[in-house]
Design a protein around this motif. Structure first.
Motif, PDB file in Angstrom:
ATOM      1  N   TYR A 156      -8.148   8.573  23.539  1.00  0.00           N
ATOM      2  CA  TYR A 156      -8.013  10.003  23.799  1.00  0.00           C
ATOM      3  C   TYR A 156      -7.023  10.680  22.859  1.00  0.00           C
ATOM      4  O   TYR A 156      -7.120  11.877  22.614  1.00  0.00           O
ATOM      5  CB  TYR A 156      -7.567  10.229  25.240  1.00  0.00           C
ATOM      6  N   SER A 157      -6.042   9.935  22.350  1.00  0.00           N
ATOM      7  CA  SER A 157      -5.046  10.559  21.481  1.00  0.00           C
ATOM      8  C   SER A 157      -4.414   9.517  20.576  1.00  0.00           C
ATOM      9  O   SER A 157      -4.500   8.311  20.830  1.00  0.00           O
ATOM     10  CB  SER A 157      -3.959  11.258  22.315  1.00  0.00           C
ATOM     11  N   MET A 158      -3.791  10.016  19.501  1.00  0.00           N
ATOM     12  CA  MET A 158      -3.027   9.180  18.586  1.00  0.00           C
ATOM     13  C   MET A 158      -1.590   9.661  18.568  1.00  0.00           C
ATOM     14  O   MET A 158      -1.328  10.864  18.504  1.00  0.00           O
ATOM     15  CB  MET A 158      -3.579   9.285  17.159  1.00  0.00           C
ATOM     16  N   SER A 159      -0.648   8.724  18.653  1.00  0.00           N
ATOM     17  CA  SER A 159       0.760   9.083  18.559  1.00  0.00           C
ATOM     18  C   SER A 159       1.267   8.760  17.162  1.00  0.00           C
ATOM     19  O   SER A 159       0.564   8.137  16.357  1.00  0.00           O
ATOM     20  CB  SER A 159       1.574   8.324  19.610  1.00  0.00           C
ATOM     21  N   GLU A 160       2.487   9.185  16.885  1.00  0.00           N
ATOM     22  CA  GLU A 160       3.049   8.971  15.553  1.00  0.00           C
ATOM     23  C   GLU A 160       3.180   7.478  15.259  1.00  0.00           C
ATOM     24  O   GLU A 160       3.329   6.654  16.157  1.00  0.00           O
ATOM     25  CB  GLU A 160       4.401   9.664  15.434  1.00  0.00           C
ATOM     26  N   ARG A 161       3.068   7.155  13.983  1.00  0.00           N
ATOM     27  CA  ARG A 161       3.094   5.792  13.455  1.00  0.00           C
ATOM     28  C   ARG A 161       1.837   4.986  13.814  1.00  0.00           C
ATOM     29  O   ARG A 161       1.820   3.773  13.663  1.00  0.00           O
ATOM     30  CB  ARG A 161       4.332   5.027  13.939  1.00  0.00           C
TER      31      ARG A 161
END
Length: 721
Positions: free
Chosen positions: A58-63
């Motif tokens: 559903y989403s991508m976080s940093e790194r």
């Protein structure tokens, strides 16, 4: 080590439950955790790189990153309508894109946005990465950055796909750093605004997603317009260029420059232009697309039949779209064709580039300036809009022609009667561009040509008009730099590969010996056929999956049943399952061998076959219109179509009988075995009862009995029996 934050989905009792890795670990203690772990632990110990991959997130976080080598891992919108990930646009070429998750009837997906449409990335080592500083980058094979949002943030960020199809980069405070709605490619979605800073740019063709020549944007007068921006010239063609903005119902007295349509299909622009979709209403997926043919269209999705229906378009006359056929070409209206038009070169001209029809045509002759050998070929009902090098009022035809001969930049002229003034006007053309032919256009254009060839051109004008320049699939032009090699690392890789290669060879040798002992002579024949014919050999499970367990039957005959299927590469195929009782292995291999030796536009194309135990299957190209027998009982075939179907079928049979290196008897030519594509182009199918004969052996069929369907017996049997 790269980190990836994602949500995993477990499908249990027909429900989809979002959970975390910790919850999965806890749940394993409640249902059969120990056997599963016993199976997984050896894999982890043997393969440290082994990891769990989820079908979507559903989403991508940093790194975190998305890898092009794992195209099944994609972002999805909460409502499940849209996906964002790596989309194949060619051989070893990918773009990061957004598309509708549900495929269409033909297995293709509808893209609505692309990040790197003009610079596809390599299919290996490339990835999309969300950096710690808030910048989202797309790297090609781990080397160069081909696309980036150029964003920065001191707080944490995440990338997610909204229900509207908008890809958004958000801070932890909810601030939007970047969104795909602000940088459209060729499509607008509901409530996505087109502004003074954005524009829609068409693709080059249906198969080439790179930027094309047609654009929709607000011009300097605040008017929404369509423009052809070609490699050499550009011109505006919507609204009509000969009209003032107020004459076209537009207003230029608003500098906000915003155009948008809502979920009901109501489009409105600040220049007072608006329209409503033909199927206006709620609950329908819609999109507004700048198509590769220069027309802007609104589409509505028919979810039942999985097709997009046009519910509005800007231009109803496709030949009046500028640049549609390129320079020195004519566009002719052809209602029965899907595009509604056909492109052909002007008599005496030849197509410039066989791989790109949009580049138009070039003269197949040379003319010197002010030459007595120059004449003019009249093209009735033909207009070339624009590019007038000069216009002259109250001119004689002889004077108009003489001026054009003496002017080296004059390619032809239009001699037109002005009913308002009561005399003729002369318009010299410096370029033969935007040409179209229509019976409703009453005037004539005269093309500068060699005088000696004009009678020949005039005699064969009808042939010139009917010959079309066939559109082609434009190939992507790209190259990748080789990465710098590390000597030590390369030696270690080669050493590991050599050790692994020896092990694999040993394993393969053992498996081969076991396999060879189990094979009979027929299996050996099948392997030989696969090598010699070049067809792809499918497994039975592949074809069973492609046809949804042979669920959609599209044809039936004495030889077997034909099913519709979608292959793993998204091609729609007709899969023929042969009767095991009636079709032995020898007969099956004979049919494959026969088809492999012939190649003609009026003969069906085979893509592969399956030999799996008693199962015998053939994989053909899918013909949208079905068989001739089905169409004969409908009202779709007029006499012109019937004539061309008869001629095409005869050409296919003539090729089998007289043009092949070997003589082929079909033995069962009937309406059920003549298939039609989307343009009613006939193709002779089903060579299951045919037999290949060498020309040197004469015309003795060698068959022991008459073959074919009663009522459609091949004429060859008259001579053989």
């Amino acid at each position: 080590m790269e980190l990836m934050t994602c949500t995993i989905y477990i499908h249990h009792h027909h429900r989809t439950t979002a959970t975390t890795l910790q919850e999965i670990h806890m749940q394993h203690h409640h249902f059969m955790a120990t056997p599963i772990l016993i199976l997984i632990i050896p894999l982890v110990l043997l393969f440290p790189s082994f990891s769990f991959s989820t079908p979507y997130i559903y989403s991508m976080s940093e790194r975190s990153s998305l890898s092009v080598e794992k195209p099944n891992i994609v972002l999805i919108s909460p409502n499940g309508v849209f996906s964002a990930g790596f989309y194949s646009v060619g051989v070893n070429a990918y773009c990061f894109a957004i598309w509708y998750r549900e495929p269409l009837y033909d297995g293709n997906y509808t893209t609505v946005w692309m990040a790197n449409r003009d610079q596809p990335i390599n299919g290996r080592l490339s990835k999309l990465t969300l950096l710690k500083n808030g910048n989202l980058i797309l790297t090609d094979a781990g080397q160069s950055i081909v696309w980036a949002t150029e964003t920065k943030s001191v707080s944490s960020v995440q990338l997610l796909l909204n229900d509207t199809g908008n890809l958004v980069l958000l801070t932890s405070e909810g601030l939007i750093l970047w969104q795909s709605f602000q940088s459209p490619t060729d499509t607008l979605l509901p409530n996505q605004p087109l502004t003074r800073n954005t524009k829609l740019v068409s693709s080059r063709s249906q198969t080439n997603y790179s930027s094309g020549f047609y654009k929709l944007f607000f011009d300097d007068e605040n008017v929404l317009c369509l423009v052809y921006d070609g490699p050499e010239v550009s011109s505006k063609y919507w609204p009509n260029p000969w009209q003032k903005s107020w004459e076209a119902g537009r207003s230029s007295y608003n500098s906000s420059r915003i155009a948008v349509f809502n979920s009901l299909g109501h489009f409105k622009s600040t220049d007072d232009f608006q329209f409503i979709a033909a199927d206006s209403g709620i609950g329908i997926h819609r999109r507004l697309t700048m198509d590769h043919d220069g027309n802007i269209r609104m589409y509505s999705l028919d979810e039942k039949n999985k097709i997009w229906n046009v519910t509005w378009q800007a231009k109803s006359q496709p030949c009046k779209i500028h640049g549609i056929c390129g320079p020195n070409s004519l566009c002719t209206y052809v209602p029965h064709e899907k595009s509604g038009r056909r492109c052909s070169c002007i008599p005496g001209y030849k197509i410039k580039n066989e791989t790109d029809q949009s580049l138009g045509c070039e003269p197949d002759f040379s003319l010197s300036c002010n030459d007595s050998k120059v004449g003019f070929l009249p093209l009735h009902h033909v207009e070339f809009y624009g590019y007038d090098i000069g216009s002259y009022s109250n001119y004689t035809f002889k004077g108009c022609a003489k001026e054009c001969i003496q002017n080296c930049n004059c390619s032809g002229f239009q001699y037109k009667f002005d009913w308002g003034s009561g005399f003729y006007n002369c318009f010299h053309k410096t370029q033969l561009f935007n040409g179209y032919r229509a019976p409703s256009f009453a005037d004539t254009t005269y093309i500068k040509s060699p005088k000696a060839l004009i009678p020949f051109y005039a005699k064969h004008l009808q042939v010139f008009y009917s010959n079309s320049c066939h559109p082609v699939r434009l190939q992507l032009d790209r190259s990748y730099k080789k990465p710098k090699k590390n000597g030590t690392l390369q030696f270690m890789v080669w050493f590991a590969s050599a050790v692994g290669g020896v092990e694999i060879i040993c394993i393969c040798l053992v498996l081969y010996l076991l396999y060879r002992n189990r094979q009979n002579s027929s299996a050996t024949t099948q392997s030989y056929l696969q090598v010699t014919t070049g067809f792809r050999k499918f497994t039975y499970d592949e074809l069973k999956k492609a046809t949804h367990n042979f669920g959609e039957e599209i044809g039936r005959g004495s030889g077997g049943v034909v099913y519709k299927g979608i292959l793993s590469d998204r091609r729609v195929a007709a899969i023929k399952r042969l009767n095991e009782a009636n079709q032995g292995e020898d007969e099956f291999l004979a049919e494959v061998s026969t088809i492999g030796r012939v190649n003609h536009m009026n003969l069906i194309e085979v893509w592969g076959y399956c030999v799996d135990g008693k199962h015998r299957l053939l994989v053909y190209e899918y013909m949208e219109r079905g068989s001739l027998a089905e169409n004969l009982t409908s009202n779709t075939l007029d006499w012109e179509k019937r004539f061309y179907i008869a001629v095409g079928s005869a050409k296919g049979l003539a090729y089998l009988h007289d043009e092949c290196l070997e003589w082929v008897l079909h033995c069962d030519v009937k309406p059920q075995n003549i298939l039609l594509d989307s343009n009613y182009q006939p193709k002779v199918a089903d060579f299951g009862l045919s037999k290949l004969l060498n020309r040197g052996d004469g015309h003795d069929s060698g068959f022991s009995r008459v073959r074919g369907t009663r009522g459609y017996m091949a004429p060859e049997w008259i001579f053989n029996f």
